[in-house]
Design a protein around this motif. Structure first.
Motif, mmCIF file in Angstrom:
data_model
loop_
_atom_site.group_PDB
_atom_site.id
_atom_site.type_symbol
_atom_site.label_atom_id
_atom_site.label_comp_id
_atom_site.label_asym_id
_atom_site.label_seq_id
_atom_site.Cartn_x
_atom_site.Cartn_y
_atom_site.Cartn_z
ATOM 1 N N LEU A 59 0.825 -1.205 0.000
ATOM 2 C CA LEU A 59 0.000 0.000 0.000
ATOM 3 C C LEU A 59 0.863 1.259 0.000
ATOM 4 C CD1 LEU A 59 -2.864 -1.094 2.412
ATOM 5 C CD2 LEU A 59 -2.926 -0.922 -0.084
ATOM 6 N N ARG A 60 2.005 1.214 0.676
ATOM 7 C CA ARG A 60 2.930 2.356 0.609
ATOM 8 C C ARG A 60 3.414 2.587 -0.819
ATOM 9 N NH1 ARG A 60 6.748 1.540 6.000
ATOM 10 N NH2 ARG A 60 5.631 3.007 7.353
ATOM 11 N N HIS A 61 3.589 1.479 -1.541
ATOM 12 C CA HIS A 61 4.051 1.578 -2.929
ATOM 13 C C HIS A 61 3.015 2.306 -3.784
ATOM 14 C CE1 HIS A 61 6.022 0.436 -6.683
ATOM 15 N NE2 HIS A 61 4.841 0.053 -7.126
ATOM 16 N N HIS A 62 1.752 1.950 -3.615
ATOM 17 C CA HIS A 62 0.694 2.514 -4.458
ATOM 18 C C HIS A 62 0.135 3.831 -3.924
ATOM 19 C CE1 HIS A 62 0.319 -0.927 -7.186
ATOM 20 N NE2 HIS A 62 0.488 -1.701 -6.134
ATOM 21 N N TYR A 63 0.169 4.013 -2.594
ATOM 22 C CA TYR A 63 -0.440 5.202 -1.979
ATOM 23 C C TYR A 63 0.516 5.838 -0.968
ATOM 24 C CZ TYR A 63 -4.428 2.701 -3.921
ATOM 25 O OH TYR A 63 -5.269 2.025 -4.760
ATOM 26 N N PRO A 64 1.636 6.397 -1.440
ATOM 27 C CA PRO A 64 2.633 6.954 -0.520
ATOM 28 C C PRO A 64 2.129 8.163 0.276
ATOM 29 C CG PRO A 64 3.153 7.497 -2.807
ATOM 30 C CD PRO A 64 2.057 6.499 -2.849
ATOM 31 N N HIS A 65 0.998 8.747 -0.127
ATOM 32 C CA HIS A 65 0.459 9.919 0.562
ATOM 33 C C HIS A 65 -0.356 9.537 1.804
ATOM 34 C CE1 HIS A 65 -2.731 8.484 -2.064
ATOM 35 N NE2 HIS A 65 -3.611 9.122 -1.310
ATOM 36 N N LEU A 66 -0.627 8.249 1.989
ATOM 37 C CA LEU A 66 -1.388 7.814 3.155
ATOM 38 C C LEU A 66 -0.457 7.535 4.334
ATOM 39 C CD1 LEU A 66 -3.947 5.367 1.452
ATOM 40 C CD2 LEU A 66 -4.285 7.774 2.090
ATOM 41 N N SER A 67 -1.025 7.568 5.546
ATOM 42 C CA SER A 67 -0.263 7.299 6.768
ATOM 43 C C SER A 67 -0.683 5.936 7.307
ATOM 44 C CB SER A 67 -0.554 8.390 7.808
ATOM 45 O OG SER A 67 0.120 8.129 9.006
ATOM 46 N N PHE A 68 0.281 5.182 7.833
ATOM 47 C CA PHE A 68 -0.010 3.818 8.293
ATOM 48 C C PHE A 68 0.364 3.660 9.760
ATOM 49 C CE2 PHE A 68 0.510 3.716 3.741
ATOM 50 C CZ PHE A 68 -0.577 2.948 3.345
ATOM 51 N N LYS A 69 -0.494 2.961 10.493
ATOM 52 C CA LYS A 69 -0.334 2.800 11.936
ATOM 53 C C LYS A 69 -0.659 1.360 12.318
ATOM 54 C CE LYS A 69 -2.432 4.663 16.213
ATOM 55 N NZ LYS A 69 -3.503 5.579 16.694
ATOM 56 N N ASP A 70 0.164 0.780 13.189
ATOM 57 C CA ASP A 70 -0.042 -0.603 13.603
ATOM 58 C C ASP A 70 -1.360 -0.731 14.373
ATOM 59 O OD1 ASP A 70 1.316 -3.287 13.681
ATOM 60 O OD2 ASP A 70 0.970 -3.022 15.830
ATOM 61 N N VAL A 71 -2.027 -1.872 14.204
ATOM 62 C CA VAL A 71 -3.253 -2.140 14.961
ATOM 63 C C VAL A 71 -3.242 -3.612 15.361
ATOM 64 C CG1 VAL A 71 -4.582 -2.566 12.830
ATOM 65 C CG2 VAL A 71 -5.782 -2.030 14.962
ATOM 66 N N ARG A 72 -3.498 -3.885 16.646
ATOM 67 C CA ARG A 72 -3.532 -5.259 17.147
ATOM 68 C C ARG A 72 -4.876 -5.522 17.788
ATOM 69 N NH1 ARG A 72 0.740 -8.082 18.686
ATOM 70 N NH2 ARG A 72 -0.825 -9.739 18.630
ATOM 71 N N GLY A 73 -5.067 -6.777 18.184
ATOM 72 C CA GLY A 73 -6.318 -7.170 18.815
ATOM 73 C C GLY A 73 -7.161 -7.997 17.866
ATOM 74 N N ASN A 74 -8.215 -8.622 18.395
ATOM 75 C CA ASN A 74 -9.083 -9.412 17.538
ATOM 76 C C ASN A 74 -9.911 -8.491 16.650
ATOM 77 O OD1 ASN A 74 -11.434 -8.568 18.989
ATOM 78 N ND2 ASN A 74 -11.092 -10.171 20.488
ATOM 79 N N LEU A 75 -10.685 -9.089 15.770
ATOM 80 C CA LEU A 75 -11.420 -8.316 14.772
ATOM 81 C C LEU A 75 -12.355 -7.295 15.415
ATOM 82 C CD1 LEU A 75 -11.299 -8.381 11.716
ATOM 83 C CD2 LEU A 75 -13.287 -9.893 11.711
ATOM 84 N N ASN A 76 -13.088 -7.697 16.443
ATOM 85 C CA ASN A 76 -14.015 -6.771 17.093
ATOM 86 C C ASN A 76 -13.278 -5.608 17.739
ATOM 87 O OD1 ASN A 76 -16.470 -8.079 16.488
ATOM 88 N ND2 ASN A 76 -16.116 -9.590 18.087
ATOM 89 N N THR A 77 -12.124 -5.893 18.335
ATOM 90 C CA THR A 77 -11.319 -4.840 18.965
ATOM 91 C C THR A 77 -10.834 -3.847 17.919
ATOM 92 O OG1 THR A 77 -10.589 -6.345 20.706
ATOM 93 C CG2 THR A 77 -9.248 -4.377 20.324
ATOM 94 N N ARG A 78 -10.369 -4.352 16.794
ATOM 95 C CA ARG A 78 -9.882 -3.468 15.730
ATOM 96 C C ARG A 78 -11.006 -2.600 15.178
ATOM 97 N NH1 ARG A 78 -5.378 -6.916 12.264
ATOM 98 N NH2 ARG A 78 -4.601 -8.149 14.011
ATOM 99 N N LEU A 79 -12.158 -3.199 14.968
ATOM 100 C CA LEU A 79 -13.285 -2.438 14.434
ATOM 101 C C LEU A 79 -13.755 -1.376 15.431
ATOM 102 C CD1 LEU A 79 -15.262 -5.350 12.747
ATOM 103 C CD2 LEU A 79 -14.088 -3.474 11.580
ATOM 104 N N ALA A 80 -13.693 -1.700 16.721
ATOM 105 C CA ALA A 80 -14.077 -0.717 17.746
ATOM 106 C C ALA A 80 -13.136 0.481 17.724
ATOM 107 C CB ALA A 80 -14.078 -1.375 19.128
ATOM 108 N N LYS A 81 -11.837 0.215 17.527
ATOM 109 C CA LYS A 81 -10.857 1.300 17.432
ATOM 110 C C LYS A 81 -11.122 2.175 16.204
ATOM 111 C CE LYS A 81 -7.106 -1.102 19.879
ATOM 112 N NZ LYS A 81 -5.746 -1.685 19.765
ATOM 113 N N LEU A 82 -11.488 1.525 15.108
ATOM 114 C CA LEU A 82 -11.831 2.275 13.895
ATOM 115 C C LEU A 82 -13.057 3.148 14.137
ATOM 116 C CD1 LEU A 82 -11.666 2.769 10.762
ATOM 117 C CD2 LEU A 82 -13.188 0.785 10.529
ATOM 118 N N ASP A 83 -14.098 2.569 14.700
ATOM 119 C CA ASP A 83 -15.347 3.303 14.918
ATOM 120 C C ASP A 83 -15.170 4.443 15.916
ATOM 121 O OD1 ASP A 83 -16.564 1.599 13.126
ATOM 122 O OD2 ASP A 83 -17.357 0.255 14.672
#
Length: 326
Positions: free
Chosen positions: A149-173
């Protein structure tokens, strides 16, 4: 899913113990296996036993920094070798390509869509990857996704995310991220397909080795279990995943290395595309190979050797040194 015809297995009073991680996705996958084996062998007893793995317990450190060989499988493998469980159900992408002595990959199930998915915050519902604003924060714990994704979209910022699927979605929301990159298959299995905003095309992000398939690991000498597992085997998926795993094994990369693949079957002909990328996305080594599906492992090994000659090994060596300095 289409399953193989049930093999003939002699009746036995032995209860078959199925090992699983405790996460919601792991249990959904394991109960699917239990249900289909119970249907195929109604006179047998299959019970699920859960345990936590090292990867489940460490949630505040990036996967790449804690090492990933057996991160989500080691405890289950010890359980099998000790005789506490008879086989373990894994997301195949989590299963190392080199298994402990005495254990084998007994079965590969039919694959769900192996692609990656974009899941966006409510404020970006009118956006896709190529229209997200500059600096938008994308959550991913995968170096493979990050590099591509960095290769195709170098203008975006990337951040590590851990936890199960529900935890990740809660962080997004909650607004901690503008979007997440997750596996389509995991969202589908948890009946969260409505959260998939965009299925990312292979041209942008090749998927992880084995993604979308389940790998069932068991003792090499347990002929009874190996025979039972034939009821779940899906040969086309097996060919595809064996090619992918041979590719990864030859490059000696774990799942936390920017190695991506895509496999297709046309009749008995298999095509494997493989990629190795630098962490910054600046360098990509990519090639493809086509041949008979029954020679899947040879094709994977040969493609890996081809990429190594094209500069993949230098990229992998640099990544290993960077992660170890971490």
């Amino acid at each position: 899913m289409t399953l193989s015809a049930s093999p003939t297995v002699s009746s036995s009073s032995r209860t078959i113990r199925i090992g699983s991680r405790k996460s919601q996705l792991a249990l959904v996958q394991t109960y699917w296996v239990q249900e289909h084996l119970q249907k195929a062998f109604p006179d047998r007893t299959f019970e699920v036993q859960t345990m936590s793995t090292h990867g489940d317990k460490i949630l505040d450190v990036a996967l790449a920094k804690i090492g990933d060989k057996g991160l989500f499988t080691k405890e289950l493998e010890i359980g099998m070798l000790n005789g506490d469980i008879d086989f373990a159900v894994h997301s195949l992408k989590d299963l190392p390509t080199r298994l402990p002595e005495g254990l084998v990959l007994g079965c590969v199930t039919e694959r769900e869509n192996p692609a990656d998915a974009l899941v966006v915050h409510a404020s970006h519902r009118d956006k896709q990857l190529d229209t997200l604003p500059e600096g938008a924060v994308i959550g991913t714990s995968s170096l493979r996704r990050l590099a591509q994704l960095r290769h195709h979209y170098p203008h975006l910022s990337f951040k590590d995310v851990r936890g199960n699927l529900n935890t990740r979605l809660a962080k997004l929301d909650a607004g901690e991220y503008d979007a997440l990159i997750l596996a389509v298959a995991g969202l589908q299995r948890l009946e969260m397909a409505d959260r998939i905003h965009q299925v990312i095309p292979a041209e942008v992000s090749l998927h992880a080795v084995g993604q979308g398939a389940l790998g069932i690991e068991c003792r090499a000498d347990d002929t009874e279990v190996l025979e039972l597992l034939k009821a779940l085997e899906h040969l086309p998926t097996t060919h595809r995943c064996y090619a992918e795993r041979a590719f990864l094994r030859e490059l000696e990369g774990g799942c936390q290395v920017p190695i991506g693949v895509n496999t297709t079957l046309d009749g008995d002909t298999l095509t494997l595309i493989g990629i190795v990328a630098s962490l910054d996305g600046q360098r990509l080594v990519k090639d493809r190979i086509t041949g008979p599906a029954i020679e899947a492992e040879r094709l994977g090994t040969e493609l890996a050797q081809r990429l190594r000659q094209q500069g993949a090994q230098e990229i992998l060596d640099e990544i290993l040194a960077t992660v170890q300095r971490g």
